[in-house]
Design a protein around this motif. Sequence first.
Motif, PDB file in Angstrom:
ATOM      1  N   ILE A 275       0.845  -1.190   0.000  1.00  0.00           N
ATOM      2  CA  ILE A 275       0.000   0.000   0.000  1.00  0.00           C
ATOM      3  C   ILE A 275       0.882   1.242   0.000  1.00  0.00           C
ATOM      4  N   LEU A 276       0.504   2.216  -0.816  1.00  0.00           N
ATOM      5  CA  LEU A 276       1.089   3.555  -0.737  1.00  0.00           C
ATOM      6  C   LEU A 276       0.070   4.469  -0.084  1.00  0.00           C
ATOM      7  N   ILE A 277       0.481   5.135   0.985  1.00  0.00           N
ATOM      8  CA  ILE A 277      -0.387   6.090   1.676  1.00  0.00           C
ATOM      9  C   ILE A 277       0.203   7.473   1.509  1.00  0.00           C
ATOM     10  N   THR A 278      -0.498   8.359   0.832  1.00  0.00           N
ATOM     11  CA  THR A 278      -0.032   9.741   0.738  1.00  0.00           C
ATOM     12  C   THR A 278      -0.452  10.494   1.996  1.00  0.00           C
ATOM     13  N   GLY A 279       0.338  11.500   2.360  1.00  0.00           N
ATOM     14  CA  GLY A 279       0.029  12.245   3.586  1.00  0.00           C
ATOM     15  C   GLY A 279       0.269  11.430   4.837  1.00  0.00           C
ATOM     16  N   ALA A 280       1.162  10.436   4.756  1.00  0.00           N
ATOM     17  CA  ALA A 280       1.369   9.521   5.880  1.00  0.00           C
ATOM     18  C   ALA A 280       2.045  10.187   7.069  1.00  0.00           C
ATOM     19  N   GLY A 281       2.644  11.357   6.854  1.00  0.00           N
ATOM     20  CA  GLY A 281       3.275  12.047   7.969  1.00  0.00           C
ATOM     21  C   GLY A 281       2.304  12.878   8.783  1.00  0.00           C
ATOM     22  N   GLY A 282       1.071  13.016   8.305  1.00  0.00           N
ATOM     23  CA  GLY A 282       0.073  13.823   9.006  1.00  0.00           C
ATOM     24  C   GLY A 282      -0.735  13.022  10.007  1.00  0.00           C
TER      25      GLY A 282
END
Length: 321
Positions: free
Chosen positions: A4-11
């Motif tokens: 899985i690629l999760i964008t915004g994972a640092g938020g």
Amino acid sequence: MQSILITGAGGYIGSNAAEYFVRQGYDVTGMVHRKVNPRFEKSGAKAVPGDLDDPVSLEALFEKRYDYVLHIAARASDVGKDEWFRRENFEATKVLATRAVTHGVRRFVYLSTADVYGLHDFHGESEEELPFDEAVSNPYPKYKIQSEKWLAANLAPERFSCVRPCVVFGNGDTTITPRTIDYLRKSPLLFHFGKWKGENRWPLAHVENVCRALHAAMILPEASGQGVTVLDSKFTTLRQYYREIAREFLEGKRLRECCLPTATVWPLAWLSTHLSRREPLFDPTLYSLDTIIHNLDFSNRRMLDWFKAANLKEFSCGHYR
């Protein structure tokens, strides 16, 4: 192992999602930009840099093959220039979704918002009964609507789904809970505006339920091309919400209430909206005022049905931390 690629994972939501899917046994890669939530750093997910404002960096994300993409990254604010939201919340979505399909991703899951239905009084309507509110003026829901419409027009139904959370809280919330605490700490009175006088529903969605909805939207055949509202079953009024926050975070704080017509605060909200740039200078903004004066009471039947189909259960939590 599926990836899985999760964008915004640092938020806030993204880091919770990264932790959740690692826990579920997926190989998780998180796109991060600038600040990274400690929850993500501890999750065990791999980090890759990315910037919604840079199409080149977005395309570079797909040097690795993924089974699924969860697009959580977005500009989320009451205020800001329309063009900022268009670039980061619409143009970036088109780039990511196009690249995902080109690289054979099974499903692109888009984190939208329940605000696509507009900000007015609701009384338990389901997704089938709720059209997009094309009259929204705030750029945040405006470009969420446009992104959802673009996905429906350009992707096969089985290749995407949309998750529309209400007011997200819990597990280290860095958004609405700190903002509410700050308001209650500074305000001499607890103000309610408009006809509801604090008895309208405050539509809470625990971040764990958002993660479970993302999971269901990712794997279920019935989620193909569909959107789901994420809303906790517990009915919480705005008055209850303020009092629960005060009990948990502001021990000994006495809340004296005052009900006023909306018109009395509208000039202040207009001023806050038009003086602010990236973050609100003070509350309320026009957008937040519109939120707190309405009864945002949606049906969560589809969410519960999807949870059941995916062998998931609704998460229930008695605190806001």
